[in-house]
Enzyme design. Structure first.
Site, PDB file in Angstrom:
ATOM      1  N   GLU A 241       1.020  -1.025   0.190  1.00  0.00           N
ATOM      2  CA  GLU A 241      -0.109   0.091  -0.140  1.00  0.00           C
ATOM      3  C   GLU A 241       0.957   1.147   0.060  1.00  0.00           C
ATOM      4  O   GLU A 241       1.321   1.617   0.960  1.00  0.00           O
ATOM      5  CB  GLU A 241      -1.071   0.113   1.317  1.00  0.00           C
ATOM      6  CG  GLU A 241      -1.991  -1.086   1.342  1.00  0.00           C
ATOM      7  CD  GLU A 241      -3.097  -1.017   0.016  1.00  0.00           C
ATOM      8  OE1 GLU A 241      -3.068   0.154  -0.376  1.00  0.00           O
ATOM      9  OE2 GLU A 241      -3.478  -2.221  -0.025  1.00  0.00           O
ATOM     10  N   CYS A 275      -2.076   9.476   2.374  1.00  0.00           N
ATOM     11  CA  CYS A 275      -1.571   9.089   1.038  1.00  0.00           C
ATOM     12  C   CYS A 275      -2.583   9.244  -0.141  1.00  0.00           C
ATOM     13  O   CYS A 275      -2.188   9.555  -1.052  1.00  0.00           O
ATOM     14  CB  CYS A 275      -1.424   7.508   1.130  1.00  0.00           C
ATOM     15  SG  CYS A 275      -2.992   6.665   1.457  1.00  0.00           S
TER      16      CYS A 275
END
Length: 488
Positions: A241, A275
């Protein structure tokens, strides 16, 4: 929600394909066990079948749910100490999200565990076929610092739900959250099931010297490459991720006031250390000036004239990261904000008016409270500009024109995103969260977490009372014709 975990060296380190490699340091778990000892302990525990029953998985998820609830105030306090996180923001993104993920898994787990019947087709009939979800075994979870509770617990509950043992490595850049994770998990689980190793880059290196049945890493793309290199040496499958420069596109026909409010919110949540935050904003030249004014007004409305005094605005994780962001600010044209106090790890919400796409801000992921705004002329130019960069983790578009929405959705590849909103693709636990290309490999949340930490085993159950001689030699033209009819 990730990035900039401590760097993991890509220097070659001798690895062995089994879980019996010798550790090169005295690295110990939170309870004083070596990695080698934990590996053996968890392997024996898993092989004995203790993690497989639904009752056990559900019990472990319930214990974790209750432990999170019991430690609510400690979670909020730890996030505040490490990141200056506002209480409400931590409640939603750390505490509440973790509880919601566990509840969703518990609600659906029994159904997801059931073997899935598949049409056997004519060649297998009258036999039966099914897909069986089985746990992988031992999972390594390396967490980031920007959402230090949620982004450790969310993959962990998926691993538990799927019936695995796990080793967890929280980020040392958020020491209070790391210690709290140790405390919470240590109070309810034995190290046969869940073990925690605290520490920095060396800890990650040592853990990656061993073979795991799955590695789940959340962090920067740079470090993700190093994790993938090390995992390849032991053939450990990975979920990465990662991040990237996530664009936000603001069309001239959108609801500009709403767009400015939602972009400002999405960008400056957690002081920009998210993010999936909009990394840069591409605004149609005809509305750029008004958009800049509206975003500035929203910053003041959200955080006041002096955001440093706001209870709703956080801090940068470290002085080092703050210095990096200040260098960005000093390299460009500030439209609003740009006030910094490195000792306090503070950078105000900053809006940058960018003219040149070669600006340093456009060369790497910002991961902080700096919003570059760039004008564009047409959607074709936007598509070309976004395609020139690596495929992003998220993309946001504010527009009413269905053709524009269709063009962006079809012609650009990204992990996930929103039309006329930001961040909200994370809210639905039944949707996958993950990147594409350099922004990540694999996905999780809800059923996708269960699938990530499970092996889908294909199984044929054939009868023993009926056998078709067609498949056995010797072959002849008649058999060949039958095969051609069935398979041609």
């Amino acid at each position: 929600m990730l990035h900039h975990d401590p760097s993991i060296s890509s220097d070659p380190i001798e690895n062995r394909p089994e879980n019996h490699g010798q550790s090169t340091t005295n690295l110990l778990s939170s309870r004083g066990q070596t990695i080698e000892a934990i590996n053996k302990l968890q392997k024996d525990y898993f092989d004995a079948g203790h993690t497989r029953p639904w009752e056990t998985r559900d019990k472990n998820l319930r214990l974790l749910l209750e432990a999170i609830q019991d430690n609510k105030e400690r979670i909020l306090a730890a996030a505040a100490k490490d990141l200056g996180k506002p209480e409400t923001e931590s409640f939603i993104t750390e505490y509440g999200f973790s509880l919601s993920e566990i509840r969703n898994l518990r609600k659906n787990l029994k159904r997801w565990m059931k073997p899935k019947r598949i049409n056997p087709g004519i060649l297998i009939s009258p036999g039966k076929t099914r897909i069986v979800s089985e746990p992988l075994g031992q999972v390594l979870i390396i967490g980031p610092w920007n959402y230090p509770i949620q982004l450790v617990l969310a993959p962990l509950v998926g691993a538990i739900a799927a019936g695995n043992c796990a080793v967890v490595k929280p980020s040392e850049l958020t020491p209070n959250c790391s210690k709290l994770i140790c405390d919470i998990l240590g109070e309810i689980f034995s190290e046969e099931l869940i073990a925690v190793f605290e520490g920095g880059a060396q800890t990650s290196k040592e853990l990656l010297n061993y073979r795991w049945d799955h590695i789940f890493f959340t962090g920067s793309t740079k470090v993700g490459r190093s994790v993938a290199e090390r995992a390849a040496k032991t053939l450990s499958p990975t979920t990465l991720e990662l991040g990237g420069k996530s664009p936000c596109i603001v069309s001239e026909d959108c609801n500009l006031k709403l767009a400015a409010r939602r972009v400002t919110w999405g960008k400056f949540m957690n002081a920009g250390q998210t993010c999936v935050a909009p990394d840069y904003v591409l605004v149609h030249h005809s509305v750029k000036s008004e958009f800049l004014k509206l975003c500035t007004a929203n910053v003041k409305q959200f955080y006041g004239e002096d955001p440093m005094k706001s209870r709703d605005y956080g801090r940068i994780v470290s002085k080092h990261h703050c210095e990096r962001l200040v260098n960005f600010v000093e390299s460009g044209r500030v439209y609003h904000g740009g006030v910094a106090n490195i000792e306090e790890r503070y950078l105000s919400p900053t809006i940058m008016d960018i003219v040149d796409d070669n600006d340093p801000l456009m060369q790497e992921e910002i991961f902080g409270p700096i919003m570059p705004v760039i004008a564009y002329d047409n959607i074709a130019d936007v598509i070309k500009k976004v395609r020139e960069k690596e495929r992003p983790l998220a993309l946001y578009l504010f527009a009413k024109d269905e053709k524009v929405i269709e063009d962006i959705s079809r012609n650009l590849s990204f992990g996930g995103g929103c039309i006329n909103d930001t961040i909200m693709q994370l809210v639905n636990h039944n949707m996958p969260f993950g990147g594409v290309g350099s922004s990540g490999i694999g996905s999780y949340h809800g059923p996708f977490s269960f699938d990530t930490f499970s092996h889908k085993k294909a199984l044929v159950v054939q009868n023993s009372w009926f056998d078709i001689p067609l498949r056995y030699p010797p072959f002849n033209k008649l058999k060949a014709m039958v095969f051609e009819g069935l398979l041609g």
